[in-house]
Design a protein around this motif. Structure first.
Motif, PDB file in Angstrom:
ATOM      1  N   ALA A 158      -4.017   4.422  -3.675  1.00 36.79           N
ATOM      2  CA  ALA A 158      -3.355   5.677  -4.064  1.00 36.79           C
ATOM      3  C   ALA A 158      -3.240   5.784  -5.577  1.00 36.79           C
ATOM      4  N   GLY A 159      -3.542   4.709  -6.283  1.00 38.40           N
ATOM      5  CA  GLY A 159      -3.391   4.712  -7.742  1.00 38.40           C
ATOM      6  C   GLY A 159      -1.935   4.892  -8.140  1.00 38.40           C
ATOM      7  N   THR A 160      -1.029   4.290  -7.375  1.00 35.86           N
ATOM      8  CA  THR A 160       0.391   4.423  -7.697  1.00 35.86           C
ATOM      9  C   THR A 160       1.066   3.062  -7.592  1.00 35.86           C
ATOM     10  N   THR A 161       2.317   2.995  -8.011  1.00 31.78           N
ATOM     11  CA  THR A 161       3.062   1.736  -7.951  1.00 31.78           C
ATOM     12  C   THR A 161       4.392   1.980  -7.238  1.00 31.78           C
ATOM     13  N   LEU A 162       5.068   0.902  -6.888  1.00 28.82           N
ATOM     14  CA  LEU A 162       6.368   1.040  -6.214  1.00 28.82           C
ATOM     15  C   LEU A 162       7.339   1.840  -7.080  1.00 28.82           C
ATOM     16  N   ASP A 163       7.255   1.635  -8.406  1.00 28.03           N
ATOM     17  CA  ASP A 163       8.183   2.319  -9.318  1.00 28.03           C
ATOM     18  C   ASP A 163       8.029   3.832  -9.293  1.00 28.03           C
ATOM     19  N   GLU A 164       6.847   4.292  -8.867  1.00 32.76           N
ATOM     20  CA  GLU A 164       6.622   5.741  -8.867  1.00 32.76           C
ATOM     21  C   GLU A 164       7.044   6.407  -7.561  1.00 32.76           C
ATOM     22  N   LEU A 165       7.540   5.614  -6.608  1.00 39.56           N
ATOM     23  CA  LEU A 165       7.985   6.205  -5.336  1.00 39.56           C
ATOM     24  C   LEU A 165       9.371   6.834  -5.505  1.00 39.56           C
ATOM     25  N   ASP A 166       9.568   7.977  -4.816  1.00 37.38           N
ATOM     26  CA  ASP A 166      10.863   8.656  -4.853  1.00 37.38           C
ATOM     27  C   ASP A 166      11.631   8.531  -3.544  1.00 37.38           C
ATOM     28  N   GLY A 167      10.958   8.014  -2.508  1.00 36.45           N
ATOM     29  CA  GLY A 167      11.626   7.878  -1.219  1.00 36.45           C
ATOM     30  C   GLY A 167      10.776   7.094  -0.246  1.00 36.45           C
ATOM     31  N   VAL A 168      11.430   6.596   0.821  1.00 38.71           N
ATOM     32  CA  VAL A 168      10.724   5.853   1.859  1.00 38.71           C
ATOM     33  C   VAL A 168      11.087   6.465   3.224  1.00 38.71           C
ATOM     34  N   ALA A 169      10.057   6.712   4.039  1.00 43.45           N
ATOM     35  CA  ALA A 169      10.274   7.233   5.397  1.00 43.45           C
ATOM     36  C   ALA A 169       9.679   6.247   6.383  1.00 43.45           C
ATOM     37  N   TYR A 170      10.420   5.927   7.428  1.00 40.39           N
ATOM     38  CA  TYR A 170       9.883   5.015   8.448  1.00 40.39           C
ATOM     39  C   TYR A 170      10.175   5.592   9.821  1.00 40.39           C
ATOM     40  N   THR A 171       9.348   5.242  10.788  1.00 37.72           N
ATOM     41  CA  THR A 171       9.570   5.693  12.162  1.00 37.72           C
ATOM     42  C   THR A 171      10.782   4.964  12.716  1.00 37.72           C
ATOM     43  N   ALA A 172      11.813   5.723  13.125  1.00 40.88           N
ATOM     44  CA  ALA A 172      13.031   5.115  13.654  1.00 40.88           C
ATOM     45  C   ALA A 172      13.075   5.199  15.179  1.00 40.88           C
ATOM     46  N   GLY A 173      12.095   5.867  15.802  1.00 40.89           N
ATOM     47  CA  GLY A 173      12.043   5.981  17.256  1.00 40.89           C
ATOM     48  C   GLY A 173      11.269   7.223  17.617  1.00 40.89           C
ATOM     49  N   PRO A 174      10.957   7.453  18.865  1.00 39.90           N
ATOM     50  CA  PRO A 174      11.034   6.498  19.964  1.00 39.90           C
ATOM     51  C   PRO A 174       9.881   5.511  19.889  1.00 39.90           C
ATOM     52  N   GLY A 175       9.986   4.401  20.608  1.00 41.49           N
ATOM     53  CA  GLY A 175       8.926   3.400  20.584  1.00 41.49           C
ATOM     54  C   GLY A 175       9.459   2.055  21.040  1.00 41.49           C
TER      55      GLY A 175
END
Ligand code: KG4
Ligand code: ZN
Length: 340
Positions: A66-83
């Motif tokens: 992606a040509g990016t670094t962790l420092d350039e992230l503004d948020g994190v989204a993860y699957t919380a369900g169902p599964g």
């Protein structure tokens, strides 16, 4: 806003970076299909352990791509369900902790909302309102969608999901896991008119589905047809025709009932070619339009989670520092981000 999306609800480890200004920057997917193939289905504990193994190397690969670094992230989204509880927990712990360490917000995303919004990653996204057919290994639902989080359930399967029916028929035919693509491939060389399998629930009003009777009919045909051994392709083709016909006709009924002219189809089964051909006919007859995710985003992936999470983060939704997953989570419990 630049968001990392993490999908670990089942047997794919999916990561992506979505940027609200620039679109999808990159995505990485690691499929555990080979790991589970010997067992004929997903083994939950093996799935969790493999997500643990793959997340960090996959994240490194993703950020480089992606040509990016962790420092350039503004948020994190993860699957919380169902599964699967353990598999979800791996992604949730990873995502929530990463966000905490970077001091950026996190949000837990509903897996099916991810599927539902995946067509919006395309160049020509569908406008609201639309009717959505969600067809995966665990879900078969028709929804009316008026906006993000504004979902009205129109109908759903009262027993097996469509993808599950494909997977079970594949097992009966001794095909590889996952069954949907294998049944579809075999069906290409079969005669779809050879077996007249039932189109369940079409004779009744309403928008619910049922696939277990169809599955039983396939089993009976296998047990009673003397010359079946030479014709598994005919069984596959006749089953696929019955399943697809049912899905397409219920979609048409939903468009008629709601007066909406846009149909979105998402989830693993939306990759099915016969389904796409039949829906193309149906919408052109009704002067409606049908929208799909790109093929790599029909089945589980991180891009759809990054996108859905980005929409919710932009609207101000935030997950506290507690780490929660919901293995069972009805989509109708979702609200618009502003109201949550
Ligand atoms: O959305 P998905 O990747 O995972 C879940 O959230 O369940 O969907 C997987 C399901 C499986 O049941 C698989 O057999 C089915 O989608 N599938 C297909 C096709 N590709 C995947 N079913 C029919 N035809 C296909 N081409
Ligand atoms: Zn899925």
């Amino acid at each position: 806003m630049r968001v990392l999306g993490i999908e670990t609800s089942c047997d794919e480890t999916g990561l992506a970076v979505y940027d609200s200004e620039r679109g999808l920057l990159a995505h990485s997917l690691y499929s555990q299909i080979a790991l589970h193939a010997d067992y004929g289905g997903v083994v939950p504990e093996l799935a969790s352990r493999d997500h643990v193994r793959k997340l960090i190397p996959l994240l490194r690969e993703l950020l480089a791509g992606a040509g990016t670094t962790l420092d350039e992230l503004d948020g994190v989204a993860y699957t919380a369900g169902p599964g699967l509880a353990g598999a979800l927990m791996v992604g949730a712990v990873f995502g929530r902790t990463l966000a905490w360490s970077l001091n950026i917000p996190a949000v837990g995303v509903h897996h099916m909302e991810g599927h539902l919004l995946a067509p919006m990653l395309e160049e020509k996204p569908p406008a609201f309102p639309f009717v959505a057919l969600l067809v995966s290994g665990g879900h078969t639902q028709l929804m009316r969608v008026d906006g993000i989080g504004r979902y009205e359930l129109l109908g759903e399967s009262i027993d097996d999901a469509a993808g599950e029916a494909f997977d079970k028929v594949a097992k009966m035919l001794k095909l590889d896991y996952p069954g949907g693509p294998a049944v579809a491939r075999l069906a290409e060389s079969g005669d779809a008119t050879r077996f007249d399998f039932p189109r369940p629930m079409l004779d009744r009003p309403g928008l619910d589905f049922s696939f277990s009777g169809l599955k039983t009919s396939v089993m009976n045909a296998l047990n009673t047809t003397a010359d079946y051994a030479g014709r598994p392709a005919d069984i596959a083709a006749s089953f696929q025709a019955a399943a697809v016909d049912t899905l397409a006709r219920k979609c048409e009924r939903a468009l008629k009932q709601t007066g909406v002219r846009r149909l979105v189809v998402a989830g693993g089964v939306s990759a099915n070619k016969l389904l796409r051909a039949q829906l193309a006919d149906m919408v052109s007859r009704r002067q409606a339009e049908v929208f799909y995710p790109a093929l790599p985003f029909c089945t589980d992936n991180g891009a759809m989670i990054a996108f859905a999470g980005c929409q919710r983060l932009l609207a101000g939704e935030r997950q506290g520092t507690d780490i929660k997953v919901r293995p069972r989570w009805p989509m109708t419990e979702l609200r618009t981000p502003a109201a949550s």
